[in-house]
Design an enzyme around this catalytic site. Sequence first.
Site, PDB file in Angstrom:
ATOM      1  N   ASN A 153       0.803  -1.219   0.000  1.00 43.41           N
ATOM      2  CA  ASN A 153       0.000   0.000   0.000  1.00 43.41           C
ATOM      3  C   ASN A 153       0.839   1.274   0.000  1.00 43.41           C
ATOM      4  OD1 ASN A 153       0.497  -1.174   2.706  1.00 43.41           O
ATOM      5  ND2 ASN A 153      -0.379   0.742   3.450  1.00 43.41           N
ATOM      6  N   SER A 201     -11.587  -4.450   0.808  1.00 40.38           N
ATOM      7  CA  SER A 201     -12.188  -3.336   1.538  1.00 40.38           C
ATOM      8  C   SER A 201     -12.801  -2.362   0.550  1.00 40.38           C
ATOM      9  CB  SER A 201     -11.113  -2.637   2.385  1.00 40.38           C
ATOM     10  OG  SER A 201     -11.698  -1.736   3.291  1.00 40.38           O
ATOM     11  N   THR A 239     -25.917  -7.893  13.184  1.00 37.34           N
ATOM     12  CA  THR A 239     -26.816  -7.597  12.071  1.00 37.34           C
ATOM     13  C   THR A 239     -26.023  -7.090  10.866  1.00 37.34           C
ATOM     14  OG1 THR A 239     -28.588  -7.033  13.607  1.00 37.34           O
ATOM     15  CG2 THR A 239     -28.803  -6.228  11.342  1.00 37.34           C
ATOM     16  N   CYS A 328      -3.099   4.509   7.914  1.00 40.21           N
ATOM     17  CA  CYS A 328      -3.386   3.783   9.151  1.00 40.21           C
ATOM     18  C   CYS A 328      -2.353   4.069  10.218  1.00 40.21           C
ATOM     19  CB  CYS A 328      -3.456   2.282   8.878  1.00 40.21           C
ATOM     20  SG  CYS A 328      -4.728   1.851   7.679  1.00 40.21           S
TER      21      CYS A 328
END
Length: 378
Positions: A153, A201, A239, A328
């Site tokens: 990345n 992602s 959920t 990140c």
Amino acid sequence: MSRIYLDNAATTPLDPTVADAMMHVMQQHYGNPSSIHAEGRQARTLVEQARRTVAHHLRASIGDVFFTSGGTESSNMVLKGAVRDLGITRIISSPIEHHCVLHSLDYLKQHYPQVEIVLLPLSDTGHPDISVLEHLLQADDRPTLVSLMHANNEIGTRIDLQQFGQLCQQYGALFHSDTVQTIGFYPIDLSQLPVHFITGSAHKFHGPKGVGFVYINGSHQLKPFIDGGAQERNMRGGTENVYGVTGLAKALDLAYTHLPQREAHIRELRAYLLEELALHFPQVTFNGDVAQGHYKVLNLRFPLSPATELLLFNLDIAGISVSGGSACSSGTDTGSHVIRALRGDADDAVNLRVSFSHYNTQQDVASFLSALRGIVEK
């Protein structure tokens, strides 16, 4: 001032078509997919349609695709689950993996001392040494997982999934690849690739943040990573993020439908930037494999000087969004672990990552170069 965004390896702008699809779901399909009434069944249909879309584009079995909150959760699930559920006692990786892999390995080292962690040596351009990998696999037949990202990345260096996968297959090792940067940018055919786990992602290919997926080959099933319900076929309690997975599937469909045109456009922008850098900034070198790396990433290396010391900051003031490495790791001043792994602790340069999307234009690149000249040539 109109800003120019050239940090698409960190995240990408949400495609308006994707946003429209998500808004429709939020407004019209609010049922819980686990409910048996009509609203629940409609929501369940949307989730399964999204799963089929992902499976179709990756040539995977529908039953092998599980939705998650993103690449970090997906890689955590694979690495920790492989040790807990599959009897893995050795993991072979590299020192330039994303922190979701490296920090998971740190966790395993601390909590599972019987697991050996081995990091492969790298070439100057960040390629893991496949000959060392073969030696390790050949010399020791312990249950092993190899975890190597498809494209880095920060520097864009890319491995051959087929080559590494076949080597793992030859010696009976499991193979996991963090494909977060390449899903939607390269064709991936899981019906042919000898890979057991990959991760994706949505926000890396113009989908929403907070949703991703993991592919788990059906022959190596893991137990749930998140407990609490029977969602995702008992693999992830909670959920389902219905509008999120709908947006993921829509973005992935658009990415692969328009892949040839988008790739050609981005490659033209990258080539233009390389040409202009060679002409106007001969002092600039590169981190990573410029020739064979990911076509949307360039990592530039400027000699340290008073003019370049605050390069990122000054470009931001000029309206240009680029980065020094992984988003990140923002908020820390420890520098890039990727560059450190390649070049040691040398602090004689400033590194700049430029990463493109199909929304960028040649004028964006020209404006970036103009701002760069205004800063560096002072």
